[in-house]
Scaffold this active site. Structure first.
Site, PDB file in Angstrom:
ATOM      1  N   ARG A 167      -1.132  19.547  16.623  1.00 55.72           N
ATOM      2  CA  ARG A 167       0.071  19.099  16.200  1.00 55.72           C
ATOM      3  C   ARG A 167       0.389  19.895  14.742  1.00 55.72           C
ATOM      4  O   ARG A 167       0.038  20.582  14.239  1.00 55.72           O
ATOM      5  CB  ARG A 167      -0.997  17.910  15.477  1.00 55.72           C
ATOM      6  CG  ARG A 167       0.023  17.024  14.367  1.00 55.72           C
ATOM      7  CD  ARG A 167      -0.651  15.583  13.725  1.00 55.72           C
ATOM      8  NE  ARG A 167      -0.893  16.769  12.448  1.00 55.72           N
ATOM      9  CZ  ARG A 167      -2.246  16.310  11.598  1.00 55.72           C
ATOM     10  NH1 ARG A 167      -2.714  14.808  11.318  1.00 55.72           N
ATOM     11  NH2 ARG A 167      -2.839  17.089  10.451  1.00 55.72           N
ATOM     12  N   HIS A 209       0.899  -0.752   0.206  1.00 53.08           N
ATOM     13  CA  HIS A 209       0.439  -0.057  -0.098  1.00 53.08           C
ATOM     14  C   HIS A 209       0.738   1.337   0.006  1.00 53.08           C
ATOM     15  O   HIS A 209       2.070   1.106   0.217  1.00 53.08           O
ATOM     16  CB  HIS A 209      -0.620  -0.175   1.125  1.00 53.08           C
ATOM     17  CG  HIS A 209       0.110  -0.186   2.709  1.00 53.08           C
ATOM     18  ND1 HIS A 209       0.380   0.959   3.253  1.00 53.08           N
ATOM     19  CD2 HIS A 209      -0.173  -1.205   3.671  1.00 53.08           C
ATOM     20  CE1 HIS A 209       1.045   0.799   4.195  1.00 53.08           C
ATOM     21  NE2 HIS A 209       0.479  -0.344   4.517  1.00 53.08           N
ATOM     22  N   THR A 268      -5.745  21.760   7.099  1.00 58.59           N
ATOM     23  CA  THR A 268      -5.755  20.764   6.834  1.00 58.59           C
ATOM     24  C   THR A 268      -5.257  20.298   5.905  1.00 58.59           C
ATOM     25  O   THR A 268      -5.302  21.265   4.576  1.00 58.59           O
ATOM     26  CB  THR A 268      -7.018  20.567   7.554  1.00 58.59           C
ATOM     27  OG1 THR A 268      -7.186  19.331   7.686  1.00 58.59           O
ATOM     28  CG2 THR A 268      -8.024  21.335   6.710  1.00 58.59           C
ATOM     29  N   SER A 269      -6.005  19.411   4.692  1.00 52.79           N
ATOM     30  CA  SER A 269      -5.388  18.708   3.565  1.00 52.79           C
ATOM     31  C   SER A 269      -6.705  19.044   2.935  1.00 52.79           C
ATOM     32  O   SER A 269      -7.831  18.979   3.287  1.00 52.79           O
ATOM     33  CB  SER A 269      -5.037  17.140   4.022  1.00 52.79           C
ATOM     34  OG  SER A 269      -6.301  16.636   3.757  1.00 52.79           O
ATOM     35  N   ASP A 297       6.123  -0.534  12.603  1.00 48.62           N
ATOM     36  CA  ASP A 297       5.717  -0.820  11.530  1.00 48.62           C
ATOM     37  C   ASP A 297       4.706  -2.053  11.466  1.00 48.62           C
ATOM     38  O   ASP A 297       4.564  -2.761  12.465  1.00 48.62           O
ATOM     39  CB  ASP A 297       5.739  -0.262   9.965  1.00 48.62           C
ATOM     40  CG  ASP A 297       6.797  -1.111   9.089  1.00 48.62           C
ATOM     41  OD1 ASP A 297       7.233  -2.762   9.958  1.00 48.62           O
ATOM     42  OD2 ASP A 297       7.431  -0.911   8.039  1.00 48.62           O
ATOM     43  N   ASN A 341       2.233   8.229  15.373  1.00 48.65           N
ATOM     44  CA  ASN A 341       1.253   8.436  16.073  1.00 48.65           C
ATOM     45  C   ASN A 341       2.508   9.753  17.213  1.00 48.65           C
ATOM     46  O   ASN A 341       3.190   9.468  17.682  1.00 48.65           O
ATOM     47  CB  ASN A 341       1.417   7.646  17.077  1.00 48.65           C
ATOM     48  CG  ASN A 341       0.353   7.343  18.059  1.00 48.65           C
ATOM     49  OD1 ASN A 341       1.007   8.684  19.331  1.00 48.65           O
ATOM     50  ND2 ASN A 341      -0.851   6.697  18.669  1.00 48.65           N
ATOM     51  N   LYS A 356      -6.794   6.892  -3.176  1.00 51.69           N
ATOM     52  CA  LYS A 356      -6.027   6.403  -1.598  1.00 51.69           C
ATOM     53  C   LYS A 356      -5.306   5.245  -0.965  1.00 51.69           C
ATOM     54  O   LYS A 356      -6.404   4.429  -1.133  1.00 51.69           O
ATOM     55  CB  LYS A 356      -7.034   6.633  -0.436  1.00 51.69           C
ATOM     56  CG  LYS A 356      -6.465   7.748   0.252  1.00 51.69           C
ATOM     57  CD  LYS A 356      -7.985   8.314   1.790  1.00 51.69           C
ATOM     58  CE  LYS A 356      -6.910   8.510   2.442  1.00 51.69           C
ATOM     59  NZ  LYS A 356      -6.165   9.592   2.743  1.00 51.69           N
ATOM     60  N   HIS A 365      12.526   2.071   5.331  1.00 50.66           N
ATOM     61  CA  HIS A 365      12.603   2.862   6.274  1.00 50.66           C
ATOM     62  C   HIS A 365      13.111   3.505   6.804  1.00 50.66           C
ATOM     63  O   HIS A 365      12.995   4.451   6.895  1.00 50.66           O
ATOM     64  CB  HIS A 365      11.850   2.230   7.174  1.00 50.66           C
ATOM     65  CG  HIS A 365       9.685   1.757   6.490  1.00 50.66           C
ATOM     66  ND1 HIS A 365       9.016   3.050   6.591  1.00 50.66           N
ATOM     67  CD2 HIS A 365       9.242   0.895   6.895  1.00 50.66           C
ATOM     68  CE1 HIS A 365       7.669   2.567   6.294  1.00 50.66           C
ATOM     69  NE2 HIS A 365       8.030   1.250   7.319  1.00 50.66           N
ATOM     70  N   GLN A 406       3.672  -4.566   9.671  1.00 47.41           N
ATOM     71  CA  GLN A 406       4.907  -5.920   9.033  1.00 47.41           C
ATOM     72  C   GLN A 406       5.743  -5.426   8.101  1.00 47.41           C
ATOM     73  O   GLN A 406       5.629  -4.915   7.094  1.00 47.41           O
ATOM     74  CB  GLN A 406       3.844  -7.187   8.537  1.00 47.41           C
ATOM     75  CG  GLN A 406       4.330  -8.259   8.160  1.00 47.41           C
ATOM     76  CD  GLN A 406       3.949  -9.319   7.854  1.00 47.41           C
ATOM     77  OE1 GLN A 406       2.014  -8.769   8.112  1.00 47.41           O
ATOM     78  NE2 GLN A 406       3.955 -10.013   7.140  1.00 47.41           N
TER      79      GLN A 406
END
Length: 596
Positions: free
Chosen positions: A527, A35, A558-559, A180, A339, A60, A161, A182
């Site tokens: 945030r 993804h 915001t997006s 993450d 997070n 998306k 990553h 997996q």
């Protein structure tokens, strides 16, 4: 050297639907390997282009082969496939992985029939998508380019990553945590980078059966949201509750047990039902039943416990890492690094003096990271700090999009200085602006080039945008955009000096909670995205002009999208989103657009 990194499998969505029941329109639609498909291009150590496939195919979190993203990256640099030295893929399901998987199934306490069923399913997935032959066939089928075997480099997922984090952290020696859902076999690794050499501390590695992120994803599903997509909603809900004492948290001990040396174990690790096995246990621990699971109070109680669980377990990991290394800079990547509430607490409560989380911390980053990993194996790429890596559109392309919608919109073209001043004037009131400028930003956060902007001093602005514009849950908070020089005045930054990618949360100082009420969450935090004149000159000019008019030091950012849609990329996307919402004005390039 020219390296193109990418992520995405064309066959995965169909295979997961058929083999595991993950319907493309169901709750598990994002629970796929591959993804956040994307492509990124590094030329002679410099990251020159990167874009997520979702921005181009408008699906998306797509897992599709990133044919559009790859083509755009090459066209942006004026290259062809033959010019590329290495194609770096952000997964490494090699022969050793396949052998290990087959051996594990053979030795599992299952009947022969059960083993054969598992192996048949695994074989279809491996031969259809994951294996090297399938990757090369996939590439050739979608690009028309016969990818030579020697040009394909498969990069272990967690190493990709890490390489992404290294590229943007601006650090040489650092400890690291990658956590993450997996990777190929594992869900978390820790170690250090010293003198350019990466060392993974194997004793800290957590296998995928004990994945904390997958557990959090199951709690996301249990609360009625989409796993591997809506975890931030759980984090937002947690702000409405008061966490219990850790010893009173039903998830700690009953679901996750802390072990020595920073390790932990999940109660139902490797249960054949997968993460869904936890639903029955959650019902038992939280007295969940048909009459209360949908209530706000129940959701908040479980979300608060889940957020505390993530904080306690991650701190447990990092205390062990801090004891194993004298390095006090930390790179934190992987989906769990999004997070941002947890990130701030880890920095403030642990010995690390600096924690860096990139704008590509989740799986969009593995395309950049795969290319960076290959580059780092030859010569470290240049440090790159800009997230504005995607497509940009000129005046004529914007004019063409506006003309195509001329029956619905009217516009005026203005000099750039006037665009800034008029936008600041509009934002002084209770007005919502769609802001479309420059190159598309990369990653899951809108960082000021494809953004919706508004004045945070109106307390009801949060409800206006959630309901009339974004079409999403009313409890969802918004992020404030603030100049880096003003950030310590408005927010208690603690050990941080900047937060350019919205990956940390900070308390709003009491004197400013009313002034930025619509960007202050219920727990009096925000945030934050910090901004400098160098990082985004035009947006910084706008914020300065807005502050000069209003005395307010922040803007809501915001997006530029609605719930369920990718962030807009092209001018047509922006105009259509503008027309489909109650956004008041669209500022796109040097055009100020209004609905007829």
């Amino acid at each position: 050297m020219i390296i193109l990194g990418y992520n995405g499998f064309s066959q995965v969505a169909d295979l997961f639907a058929r083999l595991y029941g993950h319907a493309p329109d169901g709750v598990d639609r994002h629970n796929l390997i591959g993804h956040d498909a994307a492509a990124a291009l590094i030329i002679d150590g410099e990251l020159v282009a990167a874009v997520e496939e979702e921005r181009l195919n408008r699906n998306k979190k797509t897992s599709a082969f990133p044919r559009n993203a790859i083509r755009w990256c090459l066209e942006q640099a004026g290259l062809d496939y033959d010019d590329v030295d290495h194609f770096a893929f952000g997964w490494n399901h090699d022969n050793a992985y396949a052998d290990t998987t087959v051996t594990a199934v053979a030795q599992a306490p299952l009947t022969a029939e059960e083993k054969l069923t598992v192996l048949t399913t695994f074989g279809e997935l491996y031969l259809g998508a994951l294996g090297r032959t399938a990757l090369i066939e996939d590439f050739t089928r979608h690009t028309g380019y016969a990818l030579p075997d020697h040009k394909l480099v498969t990069v272990p997922h967690h190493r990709a990553h890490l390489a992404c984090g290294r590229t943007f952290a601006g650090l040489t020696d650092a400890a690291f945590l990658i956590n993450d859902g997996q990777a190929e076999r594992d869900s978390a690794i820790m170690g250090e980078i010293r003198n350019g050499k990466v060392e993974v501390f194997d004793r800290f590695t957590i296998d995928f059966g004990n994945s904390l992120a997958q557990l959090f994803g199951e709690i996301t599903r249990y609360l009625g949201f989409v796993p591997n997509n809506d975890e931030y909603k759980v984090m937002g809900l947690a702000g409405f509750g008061t966490p219990p004492a850790p010893e009173d948290n039903p998830l700690l001990g009953n679901v996750v047990t802390l072990e020595d040396d920073g390790r932990y174990a999940l109660a139902l690790a490797h249960d054949r039902r997968g993460p869904r096995a936890y639903a029955e246990l959650l019902d038992k621990l939280f007295d969940g039943h048909d009459g209360n699971r949908e209530t706000f109070e129940f959701r908040v109680r479980l979300a608060t416990a889940a957020q505390q669980l993530v904080e306690v377990v991650t701190a447990h990991q990092l205390r062990a890492l801090a004891a194993a290394t004298d390095l006090r800079d930390l790179i934190f990547e992987g989906g769990l690094a999004l997070n941002c509430v947890n990130n701030t607490k880890l920095l403030e409560d642990l010995p690390f003096e600096r924690i860096e989380v990139s704008f590509g911390a989740s799986d969009p980053g593995v395309s950049i990271g795969a290319a960076a990993h290959v580059a780092q194996s030859h010569a470290a790429p240049l440090a790159h700090t800009s997230p504005y890596l995607g497509p940009e559109y000129d005046t004529e392309q914007i004019r063409t999009a506006l003309t195509a919608h001329a029956s619905a919109v009217t516009w005026e073209e203005l000099p750039l200085d006037q665009i800034v001043e008029r936008t600041a004037e509009l934002l002084s009131g209770k007005t919502v602006i769609g802001w479309f400028q420059g190159r598309t930003e990369y990653g899951p956060r809108a960082l000021g080039n494809r953004s919706i902007l508004a004045n945070p001093s109106y307390p009801d602005m949060k409800d206006i945008i959630n309901h009339r514009v974004k079409h999403r849950e009313p409890f969802r908070p918004f992020a404030p955009l603030v100049l880096e020089e003003d950030a310590p005045t408005v927010f208690d930054l603690g050990k941080k000096h900047r937060s350019p990618y919205m990956t940390f949360v900070f308390p709003v100082r009491p004197a400013y909670r009313e002034q930025i009420a619509a960007a202050t969450h219920v727990d009096a935090t925000s945030r934050v995205q910090t901004l400098t004149d160098e990082s985004n000159p035009l947006l910084a000019r706008l914020l300065r002009a807005f502050t000069a008019r209003t005395g307010v030091r922040c803007l809501i950012n915001t997006s530029f999208n609605v719930a369920g849609e990718p962030i807009v990329c092209a001018p047509d996307d922006a105009v259509e989103c503008f027309l489909g919402t109650d956004i008041d004005h669209l500022v796109i390039g040097t055009f100020l657009v209004t609905k007829r």
